[in-house]
Write a protein that holds these residues in place. Structure first.
Motif, PDB file in Angstrom:
ATOM      1  N   VAL A  38       1.956  10.235  -6.622  1.00  0.00           N
ATOM      2  CA  VAL A  38       3.779  11.343  -6.646  1.00  0.00           C
ATOM      3  C   VAL A  38       4.371  11.739  -7.305  1.00  0.00           C
ATOM      4  CG1 VAL A  38       5.454  12.702  -4.874  1.00  0.00           C
ATOM      5  CG2 VAL A  38       3.178  11.835  -4.184  1.00  0.00           C
ATOM      6  N   LEU A  39       4.488  10.606  -8.273  1.00  0.00           N
ATOM      7  CA  LEU A  39       6.435  10.668  -9.487  1.00  0.00           C
ATOM      8  C   LEU A  39       5.814  10.260 -10.230  1.00  0.00           C
ATOM      9  CD1 LEU A  39       8.486   8.253  -7.137  1.00  0.00           C
ATOM     10  CD2 LEU A  39       8.892  10.494  -7.806  1.00  0.00           C
ATOM     11  N   TYR A  40       4.229   9.490 -10.663  1.00  0.00           N
ATOM     12  CA  TYR A  40       4.063   9.619 -11.741  1.00  0.00           C
ATOM     13  C   TYR A  40       2.088  10.691 -12.657  1.00  0.00           C
ATOM     14  CZ  TYR A  40       7.446   6.589 -12.234  1.00  0.00           C
ATOM     15  OH  TYR A  40       8.686   6.241 -11.241  1.00  0.00           O
ATOM     16  N   LEU A  41       1.930  11.116 -11.298  1.00  0.00           N
ATOM     17  CA  LEU A  41      -0.054  11.694 -11.336  1.00  0.00           C
ATOM     18  C   LEU A  41       0.780  12.960 -12.442  1.00  0.00           C
ATOM     19  CD1 LEU A  41      -2.007  11.580 -10.189  1.00  0.00           C
ATOM     20  CD2 LEU A  41      -1.459  13.335  -9.050  1.00  0.00           C
ATOM     21  N   PRO A  42      -0.290  13.640 -13.071  1.00  0.00           N
ATOM     22  CA  PRO A  42       0.638  14.090 -14.945  1.00  0.00           C
ATOM     23  C   PRO A  42       0.413  16.221 -13.896  1.00  0.00           C
ATOM     24  CG  PRO A  42      -1.256  13.162 -15.684  1.00  0.00           C
ATOM     25  CD  PRO A  42      -0.584  12.532 -13.581  1.00  0.00           C
ATOM     26  N   ASP A  43      -0.107  16.080 -12.983  1.00  0.00           N
ATOM     27  CA  ASP A  43      -0.215  17.135 -12.398  1.00  0.00           C
ATOM     28  C   ASP A  43       0.682  17.801 -11.611  1.00  0.00           C
ATOM     29  OD1 ASP A  43      -0.821  19.709 -11.186  1.00  0.00           O
ATOM     30  OD2 ASP A  43      -2.857  19.068 -10.714  1.00  0.00           O
ATOM     31  N   ALA A  65      10.542  12.852   0.635  1.00  0.00           N
ATOM     32  CA  ALA A  65      11.131  12.404   1.314  1.00  0.00           C
ATOM     33  C   ALA A  65      10.547  11.570   1.936  1.00  0.00           C
ATOM     34  CB  ALA A  65      12.179  13.806   1.848  1.00  0.00           C
ATOM     35  N   PHE A  66       8.813  11.967   2.435  1.00  0.00           N
ATOM     36  CA  PHE A  66       8.183  11.410   2.381  1.00  0.00           C
ATOM     37  C   PHE A  66       8.232   9.773   2.000  1.00  0.00           C
ATOM     38  CE2 PHE A  66       3.751   9.527   4.047  1.00  0.00           C
ATOM     39  CZ  PHE A  66       4.075   9.559   5.696  1.00  0.00           C
ATOM     40  N   VAL A  67       7.394   9.416   0.767  1.00  0.00           N
ATOM     41  CA  VAL A  67       6.631   8.282   0.092  1.00  0.00           C
ATOM     42  C   VAL A  67       7.707   7.821  -0.182  1.00  0.00           C
ATOM     43  CG1 VAL A  67       4.927   9.860  -0.570  1.00  0.00           C
ATOM     44  CG2 VAL A  67       6.874  10.191  -2.020  1.00  0.00           C
ATOM     45  N   PHE A  68       8.580   8.054  -0.113  1.00  0.00           N
ATOM     46  CA  PHE A  68      10.047   7.315  -0.114  1.00  0.00           C
ATOM     47  C   PHE A  68      10.414   6.329   0.836  1.00  0.00           C
ATOM     48  CE2 PHE A  68      10.987   8.496  -5.062  1.00  0.00           C
ATOM     49  CZ  PHE A  68      11.199   7.516  -4.831  1.00  0.00           C
ATOM     50  N   ALA A  69      10.728   7.308   2.587  1.00  0.00           N
ATOM     51  CA  ALA A  69      10.945   7.080   3.320  1.00  0.00           C
ATOM     52  C   ALA A  69       9.998   6.212   4.072  1.00  0.00           C
ATOM     53  CB  ALA A  69      10.820   7.813   4.689  1.00  0.00           C
ATOM     54  N   LEU A  70       8.227   6.065   3.910  1.00  0.00           N
ATOM     55  CA  LEU A  70       7.382   5.187   3.886  1.00  0.00           C
ATOM     56  C   LEU A  70       7.807   3.797   3.539  1.00  0.00           C
ATOM     57  CD1 LEU A  70       4.843   4.690   5.993  1.00  0.00           C
ATOM     58  CD2 LEU A  70       3.872   5.461   3.562  1.00  0.00           C
ATOM     59  N   LEU A 115       0.707  -1.174   0.228  1.00  0.00           N
ATOM     60  CA  LEU A 115       0.280  -0.140   0.009  1.00  0.00           C
ATOM     61  C   LEU A 115       1.020   1.174   0.147  1.00  0.00           C
ATOM     62  CD1 LEU A 115      -2.630  -0.962   2.289  1.00  0.00           C
ATOM     63  CD2 LEU A 115      -3.394  -0.292  -0.249  1.00  0.00           C
ATOM     64  N   ALA A 116       1.981   1.009   0.583  1.00  0.00           N
ATOM     65  CA  ALA A 116       2.733   2.264   0.674  1.00  0.00           C
ATOM     66  C   ALA A 116       3.239   2.958  -1.000  1.00  0.00           C
ATOM     67  CB  ALA A 116       4.000   2.042   1.541  1.00  0.00           C
ATOM     68  N   LEU A 117       3.085   2.008  -1.571  1.00  0.00           N
ATOM     69  CA  LEU A 117       3.745   2.235  -3.212  1.00  0.00           C
ATOM     70  C   LEU A 117       2.546   2.672  -3.948  1.00  0.00           C
ATOM     71  CD1 LEU A 117       5.191  -1.574  -4.281  1.00  0.00           C
ATOM     72  CD2 LEU A 117       6.874   0.651  -3.534  1.00  0.00           C
ATOM     73  N   VAL A 118       1.579   2.873  -2.808  1.00  0.00           N
ATOM     74  CA  VAL A 118       0.725   3.602  -4.057  1.00  0.00           C
ATOM     75  C   VAL A 118       0.602   5.526  -3.578  1.00  0.00           C
ATOM     76  CG1 VAL A 118      -1.613   4.337  -3.914  1.00  0.00           C
ATOM     77  CG2 VAL A 118      -1.355   2.076  -3.525  1.00  0.00           C
ATOM     78  N   PRO A 119       0.581   6.398  -3.427  1.00  0.00           N
ATOM     79  CA  PRO A 119       0.672   7.308  -2.650  1.00  0.00           C
ATOM     80  C   PRO A 119       2.441   7.460  -3.513  1.00  0.00           C
ATOM     81  CG  PRO A 119       1.500   6.215  -0.310  1.00  0.00           C
ATOM     82  CD  PRO A 119       0.949   5.277  -1.482  1.00  0.00           C
ATOM     83  N   GLN A 120       3.270   6.294  -3.228  1.00  0.00           N
ATOM     84  CA  GLN A 120       4.654   7.260  -3.809  1.00  0.00           C
ATOM     85  C   GLN A 120       4.871   6.940  -5.630  1.00  0.00           C
ATOM     86  OE1 GLN A 120       7.562   3.601  -5.021  1.00  0.00           O
ATOM     87  NE2 GLN A 120       9.234   5.294  -3.589  1.00  0.00           N
TER      88      GLN A 120
END
Length: 131
Positions: free
Chosen positions: A25-30, A49-54, A17-22
């Motif tokens: 954040v990385l690939y969302l067009p906006d 930093a937060f999404v990668f740390a998580l 599940l932690a991969l979803v926000p990551q």
């Protein structure tokens, strides 16, 4: 029949599940969509930093392969910025995002290698001990 622990499947589910926000954040067009409400300087770097740390921290804690997880997430940090710069028209690659990603990875791995910091249980005291 031995009692089955839910810790391992729960940890694996949280890691996935932690991969979803990551990925969002990385690939969302906006790129400003997620951090738009945060009117703080460098908020986007903090989010990176937060999404990668998580994600890195959970994967390292679940797998126990701290160095492998670190290497894979570091490679993903670099590749994601290249993808943003070359294939996503509304995005641009930023080397400072990679730096924020790597800082998040280092922090997540540091926490994963020290589970006592996160799940510290008080030790029972015995009367007369330590005096």
């Amino acid at each position: 029949m031995p009692k089955r622990s839910l810790a391992k499947p729960l940890g694996a589910a949280l890691a996935w599940l932690a991969l979803v926000p990551q990925l969002l954040v990385l690939y969302l067009p906006d790129p400003h969509g997620l951090a738009a409400g945060l009117d703080l300087p460098y908020a986007d770097k903090a989010v990176h930093a937060f999404v990668f740390a998580l994600a890195a921290g959970l994967w390292a804690a679940v797998s126990g392969r701290v160095w492998l997880v670190g290497a894979l997430f570091a490679a993903h940090a670099v590749v994601s910025e290249v993808v943003q710069a070359t294939w996503l028209p509304q995005r641009s690659g930023d080397p400072w995002d990679v730096a924020a990603d790597l800082a998040g990875i280092a922090f997540g791995l540091w926490l994963a290698a020290r589970p006592a910091l996160l799940w510290r249980r008080p030790r029972p005291t015995t009367p007369g001990q330590g005096r």
